[in-house]
Design a protein around this motif. Sequence first.
Motif, PDB file in Angstrom:
ATOM      1  N   LEU A  25      10.959   6.484 -10.207  1.00 37.37           N
ATOM      2  CA  LEU A  25      11.281   7.331  -8.882  1.00 37.37           C
ATOM      3  C   LEU A  25       9.670   7.238  -8.013  1.00 37.37           C
ATOM      4  O   LEU A  25      10.546   8.005  -6.733  1.00 37.37           O
ATOM      5  CB  LEU A  25      11.373   8.149  -9.400  1.00 37.37           C
ATOM      6  CG  LEU A  25      12.941   9.097 -10.249  1.00 37.37           C
ATOM      7  CD1 LEU A  25      13.139  10.663 -10.481  1.00 37.37           C
ATOM      8  CD2 LEU A  25      14.403   7.998  -9.842  1.00 37.37           C
ATOM      9  N   GLU A  26       9.592   5.828  -7.642  1.00 37.76           N
ATOM     10  CA  GLU A  26       9.216   5.999  -6.852  1.00 37.76           C
ATOM     11  C   GLU A  26       9.035   5.941  -5.426  1.00 37.76           C
ATOM     12  O   GLU A  26      10.057   4.857  -5.336  1.00 37.76           O
ATOM     13  CB  GLU A  26       7.647   4.330  -7.145  1.00 37.76           C
ATOM     14  CG  GLU A  26       6.496   4.528  -6.140  1.00 37.76           C
ATOM     15  CD  GLU A  26       5.225   5.388  -6.197  1.00 37.76           C
ATOM     16  OE1 GLU A  26       4.882   6.002  -5.069  1.00 37.76           O
ATOM     17  OE2 GLU A  26       5.350   5.743  -7.138  1.00 37.76           O
ATOM     18  N   ALA A  31       3.208  -1.562  -2.619  1.00 37.76           N
ATOM     19  CA  ALA A  31       2.418  -0.656  -1.349  1.00 37.76           C
ATOM     20  C   ALA A  31       2.618  -0.733   0.428  1.00 37.76           C
ATOM     21  O   ALA A  31       2.708  -2.782  -0.251  1.00 37.76           O
ATOM     22  CB  ALA A  31       1.246  -0.646  -1.852  1.00 37.76           C
ATOM     23  N   ASN A  32       2.586   0.343   0.730  1.00 43.33           N
ATOM     24  CA  ASN A  32       2.582  -0.088   2.637  1.00 43.33           C
ATOM     25  C   ASN A  32       4.418  -1.102   3.034  1.00 43.33           C
ATOM     26  O   ASN A  32       4.212  -1.661   3.874  1.00 43.33           O
ATOM     27  CB  ASN A  32       1.550  -1.086   2.956  1.00 43.33           C
ATOM     28  CG  ASN A  32       0.243  -0.881   2.190  1.00 43.33           C
ATOM     29  OD1 ASN A  32      -0.033   0.273   2.094  1.00 43.33           O
ATOM     30  ND2 ASN A  32      -0.796  -2.074   1.591  1.00 43.33           N
ATOM     31  N   VAL A  33       5.083  -0.260   2.121  1.00 43.39           N
ATOM     32  CA  VAL A  33       6.657  -1.441   2.149  1.00 43.39           C
ATOM     33  C   VAL A  33       7.024   0.262   2.994  1.00 43.39           C
ATOM     34  O   VAL A  33       6.847   1.276   2.309  1.00 43.39           O
ATOM     35  CB  VAL A  33       7.149  -1.996   1.806  1.00 43.39           C
ATOM     36  CG1 VAL A  33       8.717  -1.604   1.565  1.00 43.39           C
ATOM     37  CG2 VAL A  33       6.696  -3.632   1.575  1.00 43.39           C
ATOM     38  N   SER A  34       7.593   0.517   4.735  1.00 38.67           N
ATOM     39  CA  SER A  34       8.236   1.135   4.899  1.00 38.67           C
ATOM     40  C   SER A  34       9.464   0.897   5.280  1.00 38.67           C
ATOM     41  O   SER A  34       9.575  -0.343   6.303  1.00 38.67           O
ATOM     42  CB  SER A  34       8.021   1.885   6.042  1.00 38.67           C
ATOM     43  OG  SER A  34       8.459   2.699   6.507  1.00 38.67           O
ATOM     44  N   PRO A  35      10.870   1.259   4.721  1.00 42.66           N
ATOM     45  CA  PRO A  35      11.858   0.771   5.746  1.00 42.66           C
ATOM     46  C   PRO A  35      12.504   0.548   6.300  1.00 42.66           C
ATOM     47  O   PRO A  35      13.187  -0.145   7.142  1.00 42.66           O
ATOM     48  CB  PRO A  35      13.370   1.568   4.716  1.00 42.66           C
ATOM     49  CG  PRO A  35      13.008   2.130   4.189  1.00 42.66           C
ATOM     50  CD  PRO A  35      11.221   2.478   4.002  1.00 42.66           C
ATOM     51  N   GLU A  36      11.490   1.753   7.246  1.00 40.81           N
ATOM     52  CA  GLU A  36      11.826   2.506   8.700  1.00 40.81           C
ATOM     53  C   GLU A  36      11.376  -0.058   9.470  1.00 40.81           C
ATOM     54  O   GLU A  36      11.423  -0.106  10.552  1.00 40.81           O
ATOM     55  CB  GLU A  36      11.788   3.247   9.621  1.00 40.81           C
ATOM     56  CG  GLU A  36      11.853   3.887   8.988  1.00 40.81           C
ATOM     57  CD  GLU A  36      11.877   4.688   7.566  1.00 40.81           C
ATOM     58  OE1 GLU A  36      11.071   4.554   6.402  1.00 40.81           O
ATOM     59  OE2 GLU A  36      12.347   5.349   6.608  1.00 40.81           O
ATOM     60  N   THR A  37       9.843  -0.109   8.805  1.00 49.79           N
ATOM     61  CA  THR A  37       9.146  -0.799   9.797  1.00 49.79           C
ATOM     62  C   THR A  37       9.331  -2.002   9.033  1.00 49.79           C
ATOM     63  O   THR A  37       9.139  -3.049   9.665  1.00 49.79           O
ATOM     64  CB  THR A  37       7.732  -0.301  10.060  1.00 49.79           C
ATOM     65  OG1 THR A  37       7.596  -0.332   9.022  1.00 49.79           O
ATOM     66  CG2 THR A  37       7.955   0.974  10.834  1.00 49.79           C
ATOM     67  N   PHE A 102      15.761  -1.144  -4.380  1.00 47.76           N
ATOM     68  CA  PHE A 102      15.279  -0.916  -2.880  1.00 47.76           C
ATOM     69  C   PHE A 102      15.782  -2.463  -1.723  1.00 47.76           C
ATOM     70  O   PHE A 102      15.463  -2.211  -0.762  1.00 47.76           O
ATOM     71  CB  PHE A 102      14.083  -1.053  -2.946  1.00 47.76           C
ATOM     72  CG  PHE A 102      13.342  -0.417  -1.936  1.00 47.76           C
ATOM     73  CD1 PHE A 102      13.139   1.139  -1.919  1.00 47.76           C
ATOM     74  CD2 PHE A 102      12.703  -0.842  -0.896  1.00 47.76           C
ATOM     75  CE1 PHE A 102      12.831   1.696  -0.591  1.00 47.76           C
ATOM     76  CE2 PHE A 102      11.959  -0.463  -0.098  1.00 47.76           C
ATOM     77  CZ  PHE A 102      12.050   1.054   0.367  1.00 47.76           C
ATOM     78  N   PHE A 103      15.047  -3.835  -2.364  1.00 45.61           N
ATOM     79  CA  PHE A 103      15.024  -5.090  -1.629  1.00 45.61           C
ATOM     80  C   PHE A 103      16.480  -4.922  -0.454  1.00 45.61           C
ATOM     81  O   PHE A 103      17.059  -5.191   0.270  1.00 45.61           O
ATOM     82  CB  PHE A 103      14.992  -5.890  -1.991  1.00 45.61           C
ATOM     83  CG  PHE A 103      14.841  -6.928  -1.184  1.00 45.61           C
ATOM     84  CD1 PHE A 103      14.470  -7.993  -0.141  1.00 45.61           C
ATOM     85  CD2 PHE A 103      16.185  -8.481  -1.897  1.00 45.61           C
ATOM     86  CE1 PHE A 103      14.103  -8.667   0.708  1.00 45.61           C
ATOM     87  CE2 PHE A 103      16.402  -9.185  -0.457  1.00 45.61           C
ATOM     88  CZ  PHE A 103      15.153  -9.689   0.678  1.00 45.61           C
ATOM     89  N   LEU A 104      17.396  -5.048  -1.547  1.00 44.56           N
ATOM     90  CA  LEU A 104      18.916  -5.787  -1.709  1.00 44.56           C
ATOM     91  C   LEU A 104      19.470  -4.416  -0.456  1.00 44.56           C
ATOM     92  O   LEU A 104      20.546  -4.964   0.529  1.00 44.56           O
ATOM     93  CB  LEU A 104      19.521  -5.350  -2.648  1.00 44.56           C
ATOM     94  CG  LEU A 104      19.373  -6.864  -3.723  1.00 44.56           C
ATOM     95  CD1 LEU A 104      20.474  -6.261  -5.331  1.00 44.56           C
ATOM     96  CD2 LEU A 104      20.083  -8.194  -2.839  1.00 44.56           C
ATOM     97  N   ALA A 147      19.161   1.919  -5.594  1.00 46.88           N
ATOM     98  CA  ALA A 147      17.503   2.344  -6.130  1.00 46.88           C
ATOM     99  C   ALA A 147      17.658   3.476  -5.792  1.00 46.88           C
ATOM    100  O   ALA A 147      17.767   4.605  -5.102  1.00 46.88           O
ATOM    101  CB  ALA A 147      16.571   1.776  -4.640  1.00 46.88           C
ATOM    102  N   LEU A 148      17.247   4.747  -6.957  1.00 42.10           N
ATOM    103  CA  LEU A 148      17.201   5.408  -7.300  1.00 42.10           C
ATOM    104  C   LEU A 148      16.187   6.629  -6.947  1.00 42.10           C
ATOM    105  O   LEU A 148      15.193   6.274  -6.623  1.00 42.10           O
ATOM    106  CB  LEU A 148      17.390   6.020  -8.650  1.00 42.10           C
ATOM    107  CG  LEU A 148      18.611   4.882  -9.520  1.00 42.10           C
ATOM    108  CD1 LEU A 148      18.920   5.920 -11.164  1.00 42.10           C
ATOM    109  CD2 LEU A 148      19.874   5.521  -9.135  1.00 42.10           C
ATOM    110  N   ASN A 149      16.689   8.004  -6.223  1.00 41.08           N
ATOM    111  CA  ASN A 149      16.000   8.780  -5.875  1.00 41.08           C
ATOM    112  C   ASN A 149      15.514   9.927  -7.021  1.00 41.08           C
ATOM    113  O   ASN A 149      17.151  10.133  -7.278  1.00 41.08           O
ATOM    114  CB  ASN A 149      16.188   8.818  -4.713  1.00 41.08           C
ATOM    115  CG  ASN A 149      15.582   7.919  -3.402  1.00 41.08           C
ATOM    116  OD1 ASN A 149      14.627   6.873  -4.253  1.00 41.08           O
ATOM    117  ND2 ASN A 149      16.541   7.045  -3.332  1.00 41.08           N
TER     118      ASN A 149
END
Length: 581
Positions: A25-26, A31-37, A102-104, A147-149
């Motif tokens: 559930l990360e 690390a350092n990856v934000s889907p916004e940017t 998450f990537f897809l 990608a589960l949350n």
Amino acid sequence: MNRFIISIIFISITAIASSCQDDFLERYPLANVSPETFFTTAEELRLYTNSFYTALPSYNAIYGETFDNVVQNTLNDETRGSRVVPASGGGWSWGQLRNINFFLEHSHKCEDLEAVRRYNALARFFRAYFYYDKVRRFGDVPWYNTALNTGDEDLLMKPRDSRVMVIDSVMADLDYAIENLPETKMVDQISKWTALALKSRIALFEGTFRKYHTEFSLPNAEDLLDQSIFASERIMEENVYNVYTSGSGEAYNELFTSPTPKTEEIILAIHYNAELNIYHSANWYTLVASAGRPGLEKKLIDSFLMSDGSRFTDLPDHETMSFYEETQNRDPRLSQIIRTPGYTRKGQSTVLAPNFSVSITGYQPIKYVTEPEHDANLRSTNPLPVFRFGEVLLNYAEAKAERGKISQEDLDLSINRLRERAGMPNLSIMNANADPDVFLSEQYPNVTGANRGLILEIRRERRIELIMEGFRRDDLMRWKEGHLLAEPFMGMYFPGIGEYDLDQSGSIDLVIYEDTMPTGPSGAVFMRLGSEIDLENGDAGGYVWVHKSIPKTFNEDRDYLYPLPTEDLQLNPNLVQNPNW
């Protein structure tokens, strides 16, 4: 991307992947990856998907296989039949899947549609690879394509999906990967050909598992075998790969000891590089007493045919032959897999006999052993194959035979190309089925039908050709032949205590003694009967009996699947434990 990409990935992906997470559930998988940017350029897609390569097997998983092929000085719990239900872990981990999903979910933010298709295809390849591992271990597993949350309670609490549904989804992922990955031949990156090779492997595994494991009542075995055939044929017909040959007579061994991958045959390899300080330990593993003392098992050695294609186990005195006698006029691959009389290290001229101090059965492996400068721990750099054309040919022949659709032409296009490389006579369908091998029939009693003799011979070929490449456990599980893990593991034959010149070089290599260690020839290995070495019949001789005092079992009603960990069963009451665990 340079040709050492896979080895680089195993050390540090890039700045964006410097801290891979395995928490289900990360919030963000890397690390350092934000889907916004992130995910806005082809380069960012490439950098993120590089992290998926860590799913490829470790070097120990490739050459360090055990089970009934290679025996070590310890037995793992699976081979002993002493596995227990773990509290956590045990292969039931999902962080890698979340990274992929998450990537897809975010790759569409890149406007380069060609790059999106390519890297989505790579992600779906690794999702198929991930689920193949889960199905092999656990059977039914929950299928997730998102990608589960923490708020996804319904999905987190879902029951296991049927392996039929999961494998259908895996095949769909691979079909997408096959159509959208590059056709360029790349030994250090996933390509269309890698995806086809994986489909060939998975479809054969699942098709034969469903055929032989009738207790699970799984459908569509024949359709899966057909899919394996079709995937194999696509690789074979394009002539992108071939069986590697050379004029040295050592082509088989060269595939695994060459400092660079033999790209004629190897589809994907893990690279190691001294300049980048990336190593494995194949030399150390086979040459140091503290590394496990690996030795090939007697039934495997007996499986090698004579050089004229006749069966070694048909010889009337084969059971009491000395090591020197049993290694004469055999399939040439034997001397490229273990030390046989006359063996010398690469780059050296000193003749070396098998060394019992580092090989518990006496059949000492050399398949990945290179020059002495690589003998220390973590100093080997020869590339290790993950997919190669030889496996595809074996998959093709087996799937065809299991479907009852195989012809002599099919054999000549597959198995007999490998035999030709080895310098062995061709395998004949007519001869194999007319006279099935009793020795193999006893090992594989589940094989029946008109192609019984041929299927047994294909299994012989597969066991020999793919030794120490990580396939044996899966083969036994899918064929429903787990009973072989509970049989005694044997080594060389000795008539009793005494001195032995194993390779008939004029020097004593092994002394088996009782009570007090005698003085004797320098350079020999001394082993005390009953403590350092066991023979079947004690001082009356017999085969070396490895782990004679350790009981082994295999539960046919339980051990073909792994247990789910108790913590996960408690967290999700909709999960059900595998039978009889």
